[in-house]
Scaffold this active site. Structure first.
Site: not given
Length: 150
Positions: A89, A51, A46, A130-131
């Protein structure tokens, strides 16, 4: 398409509330394509636009069952509870246990501007939550227990 450097923890964009997308078009299509390519290049499941340094409410997710894209996603409903290990990430080398809903319904727009929704359980539900958290400046480390280096 382009592969972007993933922004890491410490960069202010990861703690800001992302901006609602009000105009769709080629620039959003390109953003979605670049996010997809960046996610795959980094072997992620994801990615949220902040990000890659873009403070917009856009996410992509692929847990190995096909790409899911959302513009302005909203966690409309949730139920149950699961706990599992997560990483990110933007926070390389760190994992921790996070409690998430077992089932979610996410609503938002697709790249054509059509309203869409998705019901998900398990790992897909976890990845979507999460995203979406990223879009509100929330990182998994804010919720995690048992953080450890890997």
């Amino acid at each position: 398409m382009a592969i972007y450097k993933v922004v890491e923890v410490g960069n202010d964009v990861l703690r800001e509330k992302a901006i609602t997308v009000t105009k769709l078009g080629p620039h959003i299509d390109k953003l979605l394509d670049n996010m997809r390519d960046t996610m795959y290049a980094n072997q992620g499941v994801g990615l949220a636009a902040p990000q890659i340094g873009v403070p917009k409410r856009v996410i992509v997710v692929d847990i190995g069952k096909g790409l899911v894209e959302f513009i302005n996603p909203v966690l409309a409903e949730k139920d149950g509870q699961q706990i599992d290990s997560e990483g990110c990430l933007s926070i390389p080398g760190l994992v921790g246990d996070v409690v998430r809903a077992e089932w979610v319904k996410v609503k938002g727009l697709n790249r054509a501007g059509e309203e869409t929704e998705l019901e998900a359980t398990g790992f897909l539900a976890r990845a979507l939550q999460h995203e979406i958290d990223h879009l509100d400046g929330i990182l998994f480390i804010d919720k995690a227990k048992n953080l450890k280096r890997v």
